[in-house]
Scaffold this active site. Sequence first.
Site, short mmCIF file in Angstrom:
data_model
loop_
_atom_site.label_atom_id
_atom_site.label_comp_id
_atom_site.label_asym_id
_atom_site.label_seq_id
_atom_site.Cartn_x
_atom_site.Cartn_y
_atom_site.Cartn_z
N GLY A 186 0.90 -1.30 -0.36
CA GLY A 186 0.35 -0.12 -0.11
C GLY A 186 1.06 1.12 0.00
O GLY A 186 0.32 2.43 0.80
N TYR A 240 0.00 6.12 -2.91
CA TYR A 240 -0.78 7.18 -2.60
C TYR A 240 -0.96 7.95 -3.54
O TYR A 240 -0.34 7.95 -4.48
CB TYR A 240 -0.85 8.19 -1.33
CG TYR A 240 -1.52 8.89 -1.28
CD1 TYR A 240 -3.30 8.72 -0.29
CD2 TYR A 240 -1.66 10.91 -1.48
CE1 TYR A 240 -3.97 9.78 -0.23
CE2 TYR A 240 -2.63 11.57 -1.28
CZ TYR A 240 -3.75 11.38 -0.47
OH TYR A 240 -4.88 12.03 -0.41
N GLU A 247 8.91 10.10 -14.03
CA GLU A 247 8.66 8.63 -14.01
C GLU A 247 8.53 8.16 -15.21
O GLU A 247 8.18 7.12 -15.36
CB GLU A 247 7.01 9.10 -13.88
CG GLU A 247 5.71 9.86 -12.55
CD GLU A 247 6.80 8.90 -11.18
OE1 GLU A 247 6.64 7.85 -11.17
OE2 GLU A 247 7.08 9.72 -10.23
N HIS A 259 -0.15 8.23 -13.80
CA HIS A 259 0.45 8.31 -15.04
C HIS A 259 -0.40 8.57 -16.01
O HIS A 259 -1.29 7.80 -15.87
CB HIS A 259 1.47 7.21 -14.99
CG HIS A 259 2.72 6.46 -13.83
ND1 HIS A 259 2.83 5.42 -13.67
CD2 HIS A 259 3.11 7.91 -13.37
CE1 HIS A 259 3.58 5.41 -12.70
NE2 HIS A 259 4.48 7.18 -12.20
N CYS A 300 3.01 -1.10 -18.00
CA CYS A 300 3.50 -0.59 -17.17
C CYS A 300 4.87 -1.44 -16.95
O CYS A 300 6.11 -1.32 -16.38
CB CYS A 300 2.82 -0.86 -15.68
SG CYS A 300 1.71 0.60 -15.55
N1 LIG Z 1 3.30 2.03 -14.10
C1 LIG Z 1 2.73 1.48 -12.83
C2 LIG Z 1 3.59 1.33 -11.26
C3 LIG Z 1 3.12 1.04 -10.21
C4 LIG Z 1 3.69 1.35 -8.71
N2 LIG Z 1 3.07 0.36 -7.99
C5 LIG Z 1 3.50 0.97 -6.81
O1 LIG Z 1 4.20 1.46 -6.21
C6 LIG Z 1 2.94 -0.09 -5.15
C7 LIG Z 1 3.78 -0.93 -4.67
C8 LIG Z 1 2.80 -1.10 -3.36
O2 LIG Z 1 2.03 -0.59 -2.95
O3 LIG Z 1 3.56 -2.46 -2.09
C9 LIG Z 1 3.09 2.77 -8.27
O4 LIG Z 1 2.62 3.40 -8.17
O5 LIG Z 1 5.04 3.58 -9.53
#
Ligand SMILES: NCCC[C@H](NC(=O)CCC(=O)O)C(=O)O
Length: 446
Positions: A20, A23, A174, A250, A369
């Site tokens: 999680g 955010y 990003e 994104h 992704c």
């Molecule tokens: N391009 C997709 C990226 C997803 C990535 N999720 C995360 O890092 C979630 C990790 C976690 O909540 O354990 C992000 O939000 O950058």
Amino acid sequence: MTQFEANFDGLVGPTHNYAGLSYGNVASLKNASASSSPKQAAKQGLKKMKALADLGMVQGVLAPQERPDVYSLRRLGFTGSDAQVLQAAAKQAPAIFQACCSASSMWTANAATVSPSADTLDGKIHFTPANLTNKFHRSLEPQVTGNILRATFNNSDYFSHHQHLPDNEHFGDEGAANHTRLCGNYGETGLEIFVYGRHAFDTSKPAPKKFPARQTFEASQAVARLHGLQSENVVYIQQNPDLIDQGVFHNDVISVGNQNVLFYHEQAFSNSDAALQEIKQKFSGNNLHFICVKTSEVSVEDAIKTYLFNTQIITQANGDMVIIAPTNCQENPAVSNYLAKLVTQNTPIKEVKYFDVKQSMQNGGGPACLRLRVALNESELAAVNPHTLINDQQFELLNTWVDKHYRDELKVTDLSDPQLLIESRTALDELTQILDLGSVYPFQQI
Ligand SMILES: NCCC[C@H](NC(=O)CCC(=O)O)C(=O)O
């Protein structure tokens, strides 16, 4: 000379977990603390890589990062043996500890921005690792990402590697998730589209109110400068801030381009008409297709849930395009109906292929992704580290390697197990031999 667009997918690391951490990323928050399967996740990714290689695409793999990141924990004041560092951090600062354990480098669309040689002033392929400043867990990636990119594209006659932008939210970058390229053939000069979330140095401009805009205009401009792009071949578009507030963290969650196709949701961009007009004016290829999905066809909520736009649009040897979609799209009636209709219309997209990448989707990462696109000609392809390209043999080796080293199940509470650190380092040490990367990880450098 033949031109390709290669996809370099991130190999899921041995500590893949749901903490999680992101955010503004709906799936990441929703699945916080769910148990994960690193083995299944890595195999889902490898299966997609193999399927694209079998379709005749050039498919590469980028190594994951070393996690838990004991070095960052030491920088934050935890001391003693590695086991003591893990256990103290997990107990005293569990949120920080979990951030230092994420396998988030698997989403290589965020590894870097890449400009092909046809677009750059010096005729080399340029790479700038993304600094990922908006999320602490992701800000730990760029240094080692740079090492891995240098070991993969390891020939300075063809490849130019930049340092990531300064580590500050003003230059939040990003990578390719906020960048797409339209072109004729892959080897022709293309139009590089940078989509940003906010202006960092001009706060009078619109910005999201609830969730963060991770990519800034100034970061996009800096990357375009570093890569030696010509202004007539670049378009900057602001992402619709209201959509960021709904969870479109994104641009690649709401639009994707390939050659002469831009596939996007009608609400994706601010000032959409002006942006599309600029694209039309600057695009030098033929038959530009804007495929705009209306809210009445697919709601923004469904687009986020299913990742309709986090699909890969690939061009097969016969020129037909195929859309690589997550099975989540197939399971949603509005989206699967839309895709069934799309392939019958007069656009280059002729087929949909579905892949189960649910282990990644549960953290907000779809097929797009998971990959970094690199357009290459034959000489450039010949200069890529050949061990990082997927063929039957490398696929078998990697699949066996996953079977040998990865756990079937991982809970957030397992992350402080010192044995997991040993397992991960043993696995990655072996991986650097399989991929012939040299010593890219901190644990190999001391
Ligand atoms: N391009 C997709 C990226 C997803 C990535 N999720 C995360 O890092 C979630 C990790 C976690 O909540 O354990 C992000 O939000 O950058």
